[in-house]
Design an enzyme around this catalytic site. Structure first.
Site, PDB file in Angstrom:
ATOM      1  N   ASN A 140      14.585   5.224  14.180  1.00  0.00           N
ATOM      2  CA  ASN A 140      14.565   4.725  15.563  1.00  0.00           C
ATOM      3  C   ASN A 140      15.595   3.629  15.752  1.00  0.00           C
ATOM      4  O   ASN A 140      16.139   3.456  16.832  1.00  0.00           O
ATOM      5  CB  ASN A 140      13.199   4.113  15.890  1.00  0.00           C
ATOM      6  N   TYR A 149       3.359  -3.213  18.936  1.00  0.00           N
ATOM      7  CA  TYR A 149       3.953  -3.825  17.736  1.00  0.00           C
ATOM      8  C   TYR A 149       4.282  -5.303  18.013  1.00  0.00           C
ATOM      9  O   TYR A 149       3.910  -6.197  17.251  1.00  0.00           O
ATOM     10  CB  TYR A 149       5.229  -3.071  17.330  1.00  0.00           C
ATOM     11  N   LYS A 162       2.666  -9.161  16.558  1.00  0.00           N
ATOM     12  CA  LYS A 162       3.402 -10.312  16.020  1.00  0.00           C
ATOM     13  C   LYS A 162       3.003 -11.580  16.785  1.00  0.00           C
ATOM     14  O   LYS A 162       2.756 -12.632  16.189  1.00  0.00           O
ATOM     15  CB  LYS A 162       4.917 -10.080  16.118  1.00  0.00           C
ATOM     16  N   SER A 176       8.824 -11.818  14.686  1.00  0.00           N
ATOM     17  CA  SER A 176       9.963 -11.108  15.282  1.00  0.00           C
ATOM     18  C   SER A 176      10.415 -11.806  16.556  1.00  0.00           C
ATOM     19  O   SER A 176       9.601 -12.368  17.292  1.00  0.00           O
ATOM     20  CB  SER A 176       9.528  -9.682  15.623  1.00  0.00           C
ATOM     21  N   ALA A 177      11.701 -11.685  16.841  1.00  0.00           N
ATOM     22  CA  ALA A 177      12.246 -12.224  18.086  1.00  0.00           C
ATOM     23  C   ALA A 177      11.622 -11.558  19.301  1.00  0.00           C
ATOM     24  O   ALA A 177      11.721 -12.089  20.413  1.00  0.00           O
ATOM     25  CB  ALA A 177      13.759 -12.014  18.111  1.00  0.00           C
ATOM     26  N   ASN A 206       0.823  -1.227   0.000  1.00  0.00           N
ATOM     27  CA  ASN A 206       0.000   0.000   0.000  1.00  0.00           C
ATOM     28  C   ASN A 206       0.853   1.271   0.000  1.00  0.00           C
ATOM     29  O   ASN A 206       0.320   2.367   0.084  1.00  0.00           O
ATOM     30  CB  ASN A 206      -0.978   0.010   1.186  1.00  0.00           C
ATOM     31  N   TYR A 227      12.451 -13.008  13.093  1.00  0.00           N
ATOM     32  CA  TYR A 227      13.674 -12.299  12.719  1.00  0.00           C
ATOM     33  C   TYR A 227      14.336 -11.718  13.945  1.00  0.00           C
ATOM     34  O   TYR A 227      13.677 -11.199  14.826  1.00  0.00           O
ATOM     35  CB  TYR A 227      13.395 -11.103  11.810  1.00  0.00           C
ATOM     36  N   PHE A 228      15.661 -11.679  13.891  1.00  0.00           N
ATOM     37  CA  PHE A 228      16.410 -10.950  14.910  1.00  0.00           C
ATOM     38  C   PHE A 228      16.592  -9.518  14.367  1.00  0.00           C
ATOM     39  O   PHE A 228      15.616  -8.911  13.985  1.00  0.00           O
ATOM     40  CB  PHE A 228      17.643 -11.761  15.333  1.00  0.00           C
TER      41      PHE A 228
HETATM   42  C1  UD1 Z   1      13.391  -3.340  17.866  1.00  0.00           C
HETATM   43  C2  UD1 Z   1      12.241  -4.214  18.271  1.00  0.00           C
HETATM   44  C3  UD1 Z   1      12.192  -5.420  17.382  1.00  0.00           C
HETATM   45  C4  UD1 Z   1      12.157  -5.013  15.933  1.00  0.00           C
HETATM   46  C5  UD1 Z   1      13.382  -4.160  15.643  1.00  0.00           C
HETATM   47  C6  UD1 Z   1      13.430  -3.695  14.200  1.00  0.00           C
HETATM   48  C7  UD1 Z   1      11.410  -4.632  20.564  1.00  0.00           C
HETATM   49  C8  UD1 Z   1      11.795  -4.960  21.980  1.00  0.00           C
HETATM   50  N1  UD1 Z   1      12.410  -4.587  19.671  1.00  0.00           N
HETATM   51  O1  UD1 Z   1      14.580  -4.053  18.185  1.00  0.00           O
HETATM   52  O2  UD1 Z   1      11.048  -6.162  17.675  1.00  0.00           O
HETATM   53  O3  UD1 Z   1      12.147  -6.162  15.109  1.00  0.00           O
HETATM   54  O4  UD1 Z   1      13.361  -3.024  16.498  1.00  0.00           O
HETATM   55  O5  UD1 Z   1      12.400  -2.809  13.922  1.00  0.00           O
HETATM   56  O6  UD1 Z   1      10.276  -4.441  20.275  1.00  0.00           O
HETATM   57  N2  UD1 Z   1      20.396   1.849  20.053  1.00  0.00           N
HETATM   58  C9  UD1 Z   1      21.206   2.910  20.426  1.00  0.00           C
HETATM   59  N3  UD1 Z   1      21.005   4.131  19.854  1.00  0.00           N
HETATM   60  C10 UD1 Z   1      20.020   4.347  18.903  1.00  0.00           C
HETATM   61  C11 UD1 Z   1      19.206   3.252  18.512  1.00  0.00           C
HETATM   62  C12 UD1 Z   1      19.416   2.016  19.108  1.00  0.00           C
HETATM   63  O7  UD1 Z   1      22.088   2.760  21.277  1.00  0.00           O
HETATM   64  O8  UD1 Z   1      19.879   5.490  18.431  1.00  0.00           O
HETATM   65  C13 UD1 Z   1      20.631   0.516  20.646  1.00  0.00           C
HETATM   66  C14 UD1 Z   1      19.434  -0.053  21.399  1.00  0.00           C
HETATM   67  O9  UD1 Z   1      19.451   0.360  22.743  1.00  0.00           O
HETATM   68  C15 UD1 Z   1      19.676  -1.559  21.220  1.00  0.00           C
HETATM   69  C16 UD1 Z   1      20.330  -1.671  19.848  1.00  0.00           C
HETATM   70  O10 UD1 Z   1      20.857  -0.375  19.573  1.00  0.00           O
HETATM   71  O11 UD1 Z   1      20.604  -2.040  22.184  1.00  0.00           O
HETATM   72  C17 UD1 Z   1      19.376  -2.053  18.746  1.00  0.00           C
HETATM   73  O12 UD1 Z   1      18.251  -1.182  18.755  1.00  0.00           O
HETATM   74  P1  UD1 Z   1      17.185  -1.157  17.540  1.00  0.00           P
HETATM   75  O13 UD1 Z   1      17.916  -1.115  16.247  1.00  0.00           O
HETATM   76  O14 UD1 Z   1      16.209  -0.068  17.831  1.00  0.00           O
HETATM   77  O15 UD1 Z   1      16.476  -2.574  17.610  1.00  0.00           O
HETATM   78  P2  UD1 Z   1      15.812  -3.351  18.866  1.00  0.00           P
HETATM   79  O16 UD1 Z   1      15.354  -2.396  19.895  1.00  0.00           O
HETATM   80  O17 UD1 Z   1      16.752  -4.433  19.255  1.00  0.00           O
END
Ligand code: UD1
Length: 332
Positions: free
Chosen positions: A198, A149, A153, A125-126, A32, A177-178
């Site tokens: 994000n 979210y 899942k 998702s994990a 979409n 997925y991780f």
């Molecule tokens: C999140 C979701 C996951 C989803 C994934 C991709 C949860 C708990 N987790 O994963 O389901 O599949 O996004 O969309 O719902 N970090 C920083 N600075 C930043 C951004 C991230 O330090 O600006 C760190 C976070 O604290 C974390 C790691 O990087 O330790 C990964 O973060 P992120 O990429 O947002 O993914 P998840 O939170 O693991």
């Protein structure tokens, strides 16, 4: 095989279409365009030489979806990626997330049942594992998810499991997925979120391009080797190949597979690898922990290897090189 791919113009969906086409499958895309761009279709064509059939349809709209099945009556399977995926936004707009992600799963499953499409691959998702010690194994009990979210899942997994139970010919493959990162090595496909990213890797890429001044590392006091959060980052091309293996496998009932590397990598390791592989400075500062984040999690990836014959092959260097390459050559 002829495969319907919902969300086929998105980050993981587009890479999966490329791998399906490269493995001689025929792809029909439904998307979409809420978080993707129509040019992705041109880019899939540029990489593969094949332009998939595309319907600008929202999967929650049963009548519109019916027209896709009417035009293509003999799908061998569907891969359902279409969905909203921003964790923070899901907390602010829970109804949008529950409505979109759950109704789409039900409408698509219903269409599959009425058209005798019995192979349903779901993008999970994990996050459904909740807070429990790693490595995560597919046979673990699931714990409470921490945001709408994640809940969509977990509930979609239950809906599809119940549909499979009620319809013995229908099989559901749930792929957990991780953390998917990286981009297509051509630089033509990658992750291009709207607004300020994000997730870690797209944020680092914006810092690398000097579109954002510095990365905030959310916490350096976790009980991990260097104090920063640990995740199982997987190259999106490896992830896409896992979908090809999953759709090609004959199954019945419900099958669940982790798609990860089995190896934890810290935020600091990502930053260092991104800087050194791409020979670029990544300014960062240590910031407070982000609420809802877990310290560390990664996959037990042995089931996918044993049963699908799939395992991740690309390295951290490949992930950060391809992520930066996409930023610099994609012309987006
Ligand atoms: C999140 C979701 C996951 C989803 C994934 C991709 C949860 C708990 N987790 O994963 O389901 O599949 O996004 O969309 O719902 N970090 C920083 N600075 C930043 C951004 C991230 O330090 O600006 C760190 C976070 O604290 C974390 C790691 O990087 O330790 C990964 O973060 P992120 O990429 O947002 O993914 P998840 O939170 O693991």
């Amino acid at each position: 095989m002829k495969i319907l791919v919902t969300g086929g113009l998105g980050f993981i969906g587009s890479h999966t279409c490329v791998e399906l086409i490269s493995n001689q499958h025929q792809v029909v895309i439904v998307d979409n365009l809420v978080n993707s761009k129509p040019e992705v279709l041109d880019r899939i064509e540029k990489i593969t030489g094949v332009r998939p059939v595309f319907f600008p349809v929202d999967v929650t709209e049963a009548l519109a979806l019916e027209s896709v099945f009417a035009a293509h009556p003999h799908f061998d399977g569907v891969i359902h990626f279409a969905g909203l995926k921003a964790v923070g936004e899901s907390v602010e707009k829970p109804i949008a997330y529950y409505y979109n992600n759950l109704v789409s799963t039900m409408v698509l499953a219903e269409a599959c049942l009425s058209h005798h499409v019995n192979r349903f691959i779901f993008s999970s998702s994990a996050t459904v594992y909740g807070d429990q010690p790693s490595p995560y194994r597919e046979d673990m009990d699931l714990k409470t998810t921490s945001n709408p979210y994640g809940e969509t899942k977990a509930v979609s997994e239950r809906i599809l499991s119940d549909v499979a139970k009620a319809n013995p010919d229908f099989s559901a493959t749930l792929l957990r997925y991780f953390n998917p990162v990286g981009a297509h090595p051509s630089g033509l496909l990658g992750e291009d979120p709207n607004g300020i990213p994000n997730n870690l890797m797209p944020f680092v890429s914006k810092v690398a391009r000097r579109e954002l001044p510095k990365l905030k590392i959310f916490g350096n006091d976790y009980p991990t080797p260097d104090g920063t959060g640990v995740r199982d980052y997987i190259h999106v091309v490896d992830l896409a190949k896992g979908h090809v293996k999953a759709v090609e496998k004959r199954t019945s009932g419900v099958s669940i597979y982790n798609l990860g590397t089995g190896k934890g990598i810290s935020v600091m390791e990502i930053v260092k690898a991104y800087a050194s592989v791409n020979d670029i400075d990544i300014p960062y500062e240590i910031a407070p922990r982000r609420s809802g984040d877990l310290a560390s999690y990664y996959a037990d990836a042995t089931k996918a290897k044993d049963e699908l014959g799939w395992e991740a092959e690309l390295t951290l260097a490949d992930m950060v090189r391809d992520a930066y390459h996409f930023e610099t050559v994609s012309g987006k």
